[in-house]
Design an enzyme around this catalytic site. Structure first.
Site, PDB file in Angstrom:
ATOM      1  N   ASP A 157      -1.494 -17.031  30.342  1.00  9.26           N
ATOM      2  CA  ASP A 157      -2.531 -18.522  30.561  1.00  9.26           C
ATOM      3  C   ASP A 157      -3.799 -17.996  30.043  1.00  9.26           C
ATOM      4  O   ASP A 157      -5.329 -18.674  29.652  1.00  9.26           O
ATOM      5  CB  ASP A 157      -2.562 -18.844  31.977  1.00  9.26           C
ATOM      6  CG  ASP A 157      -1.627 -19.348  31.986  1.00  9.26           C
ATOM      7  OD1 ASP A 157      -1.188 -20.689  31.238  1.00  9.26           O
ATOM      8  OD2 ASP A 157      -0.990 -20.091  33.493  1.00  9.26           O
ATOM      9  N   LYS A 184       8.572 -25.787  27.939  1.00  9.23           N
ATOM     10  CA  LYS A 184       8.623 -24.192  27.604  1.00  9.23           C
ATOM     11  C   LYS A 184      10.225 -23.551  27.515  1.00  9.23           C
ATOM     12  O   LYS A 184      10.185 -22.390  26.298  1.00  9.23           O
ATOM     13  CB  LYS A 184       7.838 -23.175  29.010  1.00  9.23           C
ATOM     14  CG  LYS A 184       6.244 -23.933  28.542  1.00  9.23           C
ATOM     15  CD  LYS A 184       5.908 -23.334  30.035  1.00  9.23           C
ATOM     16  CE  LYS A 184       4.176 -24.339  30.198  1.00  9.23           C
ATOM     17  NZ  LYS A 184       3.530 -24.837  31.197  1.00  9.23           N
ATOM     18  N   GLN A 203       2.872 -21.615  36.998  1.00 10.54           N
ATOM     19  CA  GLN A 203       2.702 -23.015  37.019  1.00 10.54           C
ATOM     20  C   GLN A 203       1.736 -23.354  38.288  1.00 10.54           C
ATOM     21  O   GLN A 203       1.527 -23.355  39.079  1.00 10.54           O
ATOM     22  CB  GLN A 203       4.188 -23.364  36.858  1.00 10.54           C
ATOM     23  CG  GLN A 203       3.278 -25.356  36.635  1.00 10.54           C
ATOM     24  CD  GLN A 203       3.385 -25.694  35.454  1.00 10.54           C
ATOM     25  OE1 GLN A 203       4.326 -24.358  34.042  1.00 10.54           O
ATOM     26  NE2 GLN A 203       2.582 -26.421  34.941  1.00 10.54           N
TER      27      GLN A 203
HETATM   28  N1  GUN Z   1      -1.019 -26.479  34.797  1.00 12.07           N
HETATM   29  C1  GUN Z   1      -1.414 -27.360  34.228  1.00 12.07           C
HETATM   30  N2  GUN Z   1      -1.785 -26.592  32.708  1.00 12.07           N
HETATM   31  C2  GUN Z   1      -1.211 -25.561  33.080  1.00 12.07           C
HETATM   32  C3  GUN Z   1      -1.374 -24.290  32.490  1.00 12.07           C
HETATM   33  O1  GUN Z   1      -1.726 -24.846  30.453  1.00 12.07           O
HETATM   34  N3  GUN Z   1      -0.878 -22.772  32.671  1.00 12.07           N
HETATM   35  C4  GUN Z   1      -0.099 -23.048  33.841  1.00 12.07           C
HETATM   36  N4  GUN Z   1       0.332 -22.342  34.716  1.00 12.07           N
HETATM   37  N5  GUN Z   1      -0.280 -23.768  34.325  1.00 12.07           N
HETATM   38  C5  GUN Z   1      -0.646 -25.274  34.875  1.00 12.07           C
END
Ligand code: GUN
Length: 294
Positions: A120, A53, A97
């Protein structure tokens, strides 16, 4: 001929579009899209995603912060960081996360994020908007799936979409998107999950099959009908006889189903690639909305 839905190409297209739009946004408003990612602990798989990211943010010229704190950090500390970023005008997207350690209430953290910075799309406010078809951030993986269906012009209206998995991150939002009365959706939707005694009974009826359960190679050719479009969300690491000692496979047995389906997303190089591109899109969208208020 089976169509391979190329997530690598599509995600690059989206990132190139965003690079142009971001340059224009910065030039015209001075607003630089800003994303903060909070990671608790050092789970290697999460670290791979978080680093990726950050790398993509850099490529697009975003302001990017990765904040890592120990897994033992308190819920209070997490909430106070989120509140600090809620009040920071250089930050347009906040991503915590997941999963979080057990001593932290995940929903409490998600609900503390300003819904306008919820890239998200997990905040109940935004989940509600998605369900009733209002404009708002769409969770990144489902958003990536929608873009794949749109950009490959896959007919979904009146088709039977079967979703395997009911997670808050993928299964629930994609199921809620696919029945919306919108040009890329308008499907009849079935959701199967761990209580479905014989999922094959359902998956065999699918025109579009979306699988997001995290079970390597679960879906075989006897579980599908001829001509189905398969969207494989799984990213599973299994032992392999190669240099690395492992390989990444989806929830669908790609080689087994390939001849029988009309289109399929590969793993890797499919949905996974799209998720980060759509996170960048959601961050851009938040920054764009914020730029209108200055
Ligand atoms: N963990 C696995 N996929 C995601 C996601 O799309 N967003 C977040 N915040 N954590 C994750």
């Amino acid at each position: 001929m089976t169509l391979i839905i190329d997530g690598k190409k599509l995600s690059n297209d989206i990132k190139n579009e965003l690079l142009e739009k971001t340059t224009e946004l910065i030039e015209t408003t001075g607003v630089v899209p800003g994303l903060v990612v909070l990671q608790l602990g050092e789970d290697p798989a999460s670290s791979v995603y978080v680093n990726s990211k950050q790398k993509t943010c850099k490529e697009l010229g975003y302001h990017s912060i990765v904040h890592r704190i120990p897994a033992e950090s308190s819920e209070e500390e997490v909430l106070s960081l989120v509140e600090k970023w809620n009040n920071d005008s250089t930050i347009h997207g906040i991503l915590v996360q997941l999963p979080l350690p057990k001593h932290i209430d995940e929903q409490k953290v998600i609900t503390t994020i300003d819904p306008n910075k919820d890239v998200d799309g997990f905040h109940p406010h935004n989940v509600g908007k998605l369900v009733i078809g209002l404009k708002g951030p769409i969770p990144c993986t489902p958003y990536g799936i929608v873009e794949m269906l749109k950009r490959y012009n896959i007919e979904t209206s009146g088709k039977h979409t079967v979703v395997v998995g009911r997670s808050n991150i993928v299964g629930k939002p994609i199921a809620n998107i696919m029945y919306q009365k919108k040009e890329y959706a308008n499907s009849i939707v079935t959701i199967c999950h761990s209580a479905s005694k014989n999922i094959s009974e359902f998956t065999k009826q699918a025109d579009i099959l979306i699988v997001a359960v995290g079970v390597p190679n679960l879906i075989k050719k006897e579980d599908i009908k001829e001509g189905v479009v398969i969207i494989d969300v799984g990213i599973n690491r299994i032992d392999a006889d190669n240099e690395k000692g492992y390989k990444i496979v989806g929830d669908v047995d790609y080689d087994d189903v390939f001849e029988k389906c009309s289109a399929i997303t590969p793993v890797p190089g499919g949905v996974g690639r799209m998720t980060i591109a759509m996170l960048m899109q959601n961050t851009y969208n938040s920054a764009y909305e914020a730029s209108k208020t200055i």
